[in-house]
Design an enzyme around this catalytic site. Structure first.
Site, PDB file in Angstrom:
ATOM      1  CE  LYS C  78      -3.371 -19.302 -47.122  1.00  0.00           C
ATOM      2  NZ  LYS C  78      -4.477 -18.370 -47.430  1.00  0.00           N
ATOM      3  CB  SER C 159      -5.536 -16.739 -44.024  1.00  0.00           C
ATOM      4  OG  SER C 159      -5.717 -16.956 -45.410  1.00  0.00           O
ATOM      5  CB  SER C 183      -6.718 -14.616 -47.191  1.00  0.00           C
ATOM      6  OG  SER C 183      -7.450 -14.756 -46.002  1.00  0.00           O
TER       7      SER C 183
END
Ligand SMILES: [Mg+2]
Ligand SMILES: [Zn+2]
Lengths: 95, 482, 496
Positions: C78, C159, C183
């Site tokens: 990420k 997210s 997330s």
């Protein structure tokens, strides 16, 4: 509690985010929606409850007083949008 | 006697509280492993934590906590076993994270007290409200470029103790005495070097004025005053400004001001933060600071003797209160004195240190930290005096030679042959010679002119180049004159 | 079998057996990224050259006989994890051009264990969002399609939408992610994969771009529960550089996955039966509990009475912390700087932050600034902290009676990119089942358990005691085996 545009502007100034005139009203609506929804928390009885700041350790761990870092000025400055020699540059600040 | 300033409409009292920022003596910063030394190349003592880079996290320095606790103990203050770090949020060029990590709601040290001594000899207690740990900010340089300020983050994250006093101070003199005493305590403890010209100690001076018997009026904060003299001047200047405002029918607005050292006045800061709203909240990167009473006890047991206690001990040793005061002002002076006095007469040691040594330091422009005569040498000199190897006069001579040559008193005595003569036979032979050479004077003495006794002693000493033991010379003169 | 179809554990086995090399495995994933990323937008940066170099070095190392736990396995990170020498953006314009001169602890540990990094994954800007539509670099598309509406482009959740989409579409064997309010778990559920948010303090936060420090936790997403366990073991561990990192041993999580649930007491919180939850989600939940009972667990109804206050509490705590954490993005030391002629410092700040932050980030910074501001702190922030304590207390009491708690992972399946975006609060409701674990600091695992009527994946969530991820993995493993989830996304490597 409902935010007026003056408060929206004050908060944005405090957060150092420039809001164009056209944005203020939209932001006001959105913030008031969120605050209106959050408002339900006022109804919860929290008398005598200790506030919880974090989910982790109950006490700080301490490190030894030893110099282990620094001496990397070129790397600290490498990402600077305005590098002036060994300094960061900003528009002149008047005290 | 309450100090007052005479205005056009009558006398005004002044009320002062000080917030002193003292740099904690430590190798590394409060929350990072970067060094704290003064005067390094710009941005060379900066970790990514200090520069507020993404994903960087604070980890606290154990020694900084210990130093705060030691200071708290030295101020006779309450040590809070549970304290916490909060974030003080504001934007500033030299504040990389956009917040200062400080202890707002729960400081590590609570109420304490500092006893100050004033010129008239009276003592007064100034209350300490609290002491907390916090990060220093970086430094902005405004004079390097016509349109820009330059930022150096070497100081960013250095540990500070903010020591907040009660508004107990009532005169410029008291403000100066408080700061002097505080600095003395910090230096004794070794928790802050107290170098104000390097920025290790700065004071925010909160000043208000009032009529006798009134409550507090609005105060103004004079920021970042960096010498004791300037603190005293800023108290006076700000008080006079406020009196003028009141006496011309105005009101004093609460604000932060700067002390203009060149003009000796305070002025309003031009860049006022829009309505201060620091949005303090507990720093979520830092769990509470919890310390053990047993650790506090250990630190307390290892604490050096503090100036007040030491001064009392010196008085008990027979020193005058004045000498005791002078000798304890600086930790280095006391250490010097103690080395000289160890196993010797304390009063004589004190006289030499406050007299001849201080004079020599002044004359040679040296300091007690790097003295012109090492304590061991002065001690040895006192031994020579005690065992009568040297007379008082000779000792003074030897001391001057020590200052000149840096040698031990023994070496100087040997080299110059300054050893005192204590052989009474030898002395008597010289006295006899003096009497022989002055038969007329001997006759006068014997016919009643007692005052001539001194003459014979003087002549004998002269003949001995001052090396005769004065008591033995006296005895010999007396004996031979019959 | 296409090399991208391996599970992480399966690929490790194949590498060990010599059936495939790391270079081949890595190249296959790079090819898949080249083919599908233009559509999915899951990767913000692909570090192909470095990945192949690392893979070759890894093959050589294996030949020498000193393979490490993740030797040669291509995964992706990420873009919230700072990676030394590789641009890190947090999906925000404000970090434009930022190249971290340091490595996050989590990614450093993955490297230490031999993982090969394919690149950086898209996410919501500063991890603020539940649909991956707030990224400054465009939304991520969910590789799944509705059976009855195959043209609608769906969100992957957020997210960590890039992480979940990449793993589901087989652009990486697994990925790192972070979870502040759901997330990891919500996008895992939306994309039909597994993901765990471990106990707060389990993974170091050092070098991860902060959103809300007291809630943020790193964790893995992968296609199986076991893969999550394998990856978490490398990601986790005490780090002296993070004052909130827990100094506790890291167990062999993978071993726990097959442990079974016999004799475990599984809590079923009454308050998670929300009005308006689609019946098929309630049905799947009940199904999951039945599977566990069939394996010898006992299910127990419990009460977590403050559940309904969790989301609004979160939307005070998280923005408050974020408003402070994001103050460092000021155009002075790194990233974007925006000025006009004559800008003073304040103008520089205001223009930089206006241009650099997207709408959702600005909203949250302003909310956070407001709730901390003078006169409002007690009513909002302090009250939220107290309610947070009550939420934690609810869990403490529940865990006196049960060993784990099972709930739905999300209140709906993945939605369309143009749906639910009308107002912030509706969007926030996506995290209603996940956010409590963040507030209480507890581990939560999302496991794919079935499909809805449109053929979209649905997940169940397992919440455990602090630092008892092993029980969470045991329960998750049992659900996974019983669910036998075999459905595949429409868009994936090796398929049109
Ligand atoms: Mg102050
Ligand atoms: Zn301060």
């Amino acid at each position: 509690m409902s935010l007026d545009t003056a408060t929206v502007r004050r908060i944005a100034a405090l957060a150092r985010i420039r809001l164009e005139a056209a944005e203020v009203e939209r932001m006001q609506t959105e913030l008031n929606d969120i605050l209106g929804w959050i408002e339900q928390l006022q109804a919860v009885d929290t008398a005598g409850v200790e506030p919880m700041a974090g989910a982790g350790a109950v006490a700080l761990r301490m490190r030894e007083d030893v110099v282990t870092d620094g001496g990397v000025a070129p790397r600290v400055l490498a990402n600077a949008p305005d590098r002036e020699g060994e300094y960061f540059g900003v528009p002149k600040v008047v005290e | 006697m309450t100090y007052t300033i005479e205005g056009r409409t009558g006398p005004w009292e002044i009320v002062v509280g000080l917030e002193v920022h003292a740099q904690v003596t430590s190798h590394a910063k409060l929350f990072s492993g970067a060094a704290t030394a003064f005067g390094a190349e710009p941005n060379s003592q900066v970790s990514f934590v200090d520069a507020g880079f993404p994903g960087m996290l604070p980890v606290i320095n154990h020694e900084c906590v210990a130093q705060a606790v030691r200071t708290g103990l030295g101020l006779n203050a309450k040590v809070n076993l549970w304290s916490r770090f909060d974030r003080k949020n504001y934007f500033y060029a030299d504040l990389p994270q956009g917040y200062q990590i400080s202890q707002f709601a729960h400081p590590i040290i609570g109420e304490g007290v500092v006893e100050i001594t004033l010129a008239d000899g009276s003592a007064k207690n100034i209350g300490v409200t609290r002491l907390h740990l916090e990060q220093d900010a970086g430094k902005s340089l405004h004079d390097q470029h016509p349109q820009k300020s330059f930022i150096d983050l070497n100081r960013s994250g250095v540990a500070l103790m903010e020591i907040v006093s009660e508004p107990d101070i009532r005169s410029p003199e008291e403000a100066g005495a408080y700061l002097t005493k505080l600095r003395q305590i910090l230096r004794y403890l070794g928790t802050c070097d107290g170098n104000m010209d390097e920025g290790s100690m700065r004071a925010d001076v909160n000043v208000s004025v009032r009529r006798a018997g009134e409550g507090y009026r609005t105060r103004c904060e004079v920021k970042n005053v960096n010498s004791i003299r300037f603190v005293m001047q800023s108290v006076e200047a700000e008080a006079r400004r406020q009196i003028e405002v009141f006496e011309t029918g105005g009101t004093v607005e609460q604000e932060t001001r700067l002390f203009d050292t060149a003009r000796g006045i305070t002025r309003s800061m031009r860049s006022k933060e829009d309505a201060h709203d620091y949005r303090y909240f507990p720093d979520p990167d830092l769990p509470p600071l919890v310390i053990a009473q047993s650790w506090v006890d250990q630190l307390k047991a290892a604490l050096p003797e503090l100036p007040d206690v030491r001064r009392a001990r010196y008085v008990a040793m027979g020193l005058s209160p004045y000498d005791a005061h002078v000798l304890t002002l600086e930790r280095e002076t006391a250490a010097y004195f103690e080395e000289v006095a160890a196993g010797r007469d304390a009063k004589i040691a004190a006289n030499w240190v406050t007299g001849d040594l201080f004079a020599a330091i002044n004359r040679t422009k040296t300091s007690i930290a790097a003295p012109p005569v090492p304590a061991a040498h002065l001690g040895a000199l006192l031994d020579l005096l005690a065992d009568k190897t040297l007379s008082g006069t000779l000792a003074k001579q030897v001391f001057e030679a020590m200052v000149e040559e840096g040698k031990s008193p023994g070496a100087i005595v040997e080299a110059r042959g300054l050893r005192q003569v204590t052989d009474s036979g030898a002395i008597e032979r010289i006295v006899a010679g003096v009497l022989d050479a002055n038969t007329d004077k001997v006759a006068e003495y014997r016919s009643g002119k007692d005052k001539l006794f001194g003459f014979f002693v003087g002549q004998t000493m002269k003949a001995m180049q001052g090396k005769g033991n004065p008591a033995l010379v006296n005895d010999a003169v007396k004996k031979l004159l019959g | 079998m296409h090399p991208t179809d391996f599970t992480l554990a399966g690929a490790a086995e194949a590498l060990h057996e010599g059936l495939i090399s790391s270079v081949e495995l890595t190249q296959a994933h790079l090819d898949a990224i080249a083919a599908l990323n233009p559509r999915l937008n899951a990767f913000l940066a692909v570090t192909a050259e470095a990945a192949l170099r690392e893979a070759a070095a890894s093959d050589a190392r294996r030949k020498r006989g000193d393979a490490r736990p993740l030797e040669g396995l291509p995964i992706a990170n990420k873009d919230l994890f700072c990676t030394e020498g590789v641009a890190t953006t947090a999906a925000s314009r404000i970090l434009a051009g930022f190249i971290p001169p340091y490595e996050s602890t989590v990614t450093a540990q993955l490297r230490r264990d031999g993982a090969v990094f394919l690149g950086k994954l898209n996410c919501d800007e500063f991890a603020m969002g539940s649909s991956n539509t707030t990224s400054a670099f465009g939304p991520v598309e969910n590789p799944w399609r509705r059976g009855n509406d195959p043209d609608a482009r769906l969100v992957p959740g957020g997210s960590s939408g890039g992480s979940a989409a990449a793993v589901a579409a087989r652009l990486a064997l697994a990925a790192t992610a972070t979870d502040t309010g759901g997330s990891i778990r919500q996008p895992a559920a939306f994309c039909g994969i597994a993901g765990i948010k471990p106990t707060y303090g389990r993974c170091s936060r050092f070098g991860i771009v902060a959103f809300a420090s007291s809630l943020d936790q790193a964790g893995p997403v992968a296609r199986t529960v076991e893969d999550c366990a394998v990856l978490l073991r490398s990601m986790a561990g005490f780090d002296p550089k993070d004052s909130t990192s827990a100094d506790v041993p890291v167990p062999d999580f993978a071993r726990a996955c097959g442990r079974g649930v016999k004799g475990l007491r599984i809590g079923v919180p009454r308050e998670y039966r929300l009005d308006g939850t689609p019946p098929e989600i309630a049905a799947l939940w009940e199904q999951g509990l039945q599977w566990l009972r069939a394996e010898g667990a006992e299910t127990v109804e419990i009460s977590l009475p403050h559940t309904k206050y969790a989301l609004p509490t979160y939307y005070i705590v998280a923005p408050a912390e974020a408003s402070s954490n994001l103050a460092r993005y000021d155009g002075v030391r790194f990233g974007l700087r925006e000025t006009v002629a004559g800008s003073d410092l304040r103008d520089l700040y205001e223009r930089t932050r206006a241009a650099g932050f997207g709408a959702e980030v600005k909203r949250r910074i302003l909310i956070g600034t407001y709730v901390l501001s003078a006169g409002y702190y007690d009513a909002y922030y302090l009250q939220a902290q107290k309610i947070r304590a009550l939420i934690k207390r609810d869990f403490d009491e529940a865990f006196g009676r049960v060993d784990a708690i099972v709930t739905p992972a999300t209140p709906s399946a993945a939605f369309g990119m143009d749906e639910k975006q009308d107002d912030p609060v509706t969007m926030y409701l996506n995290d209603v089942f996940t956010v409590t674990a963040n507030l209480a600091g507890l581990p939560g695992l999302a496991v794919p358990a079935g499909l809805d009527h449109q053929g979209l994946p649905l997940g169940l969530q397992v919440i455990g005691r602090a630092f008892d991820e092993e029980t969470v993995f045991a329960v998750g493993g049992a659900i996974e085996r019983a669910a036998n989830f075999r459905a595949l996304p429409a868009i994936r490597a090796g398929v049109g």
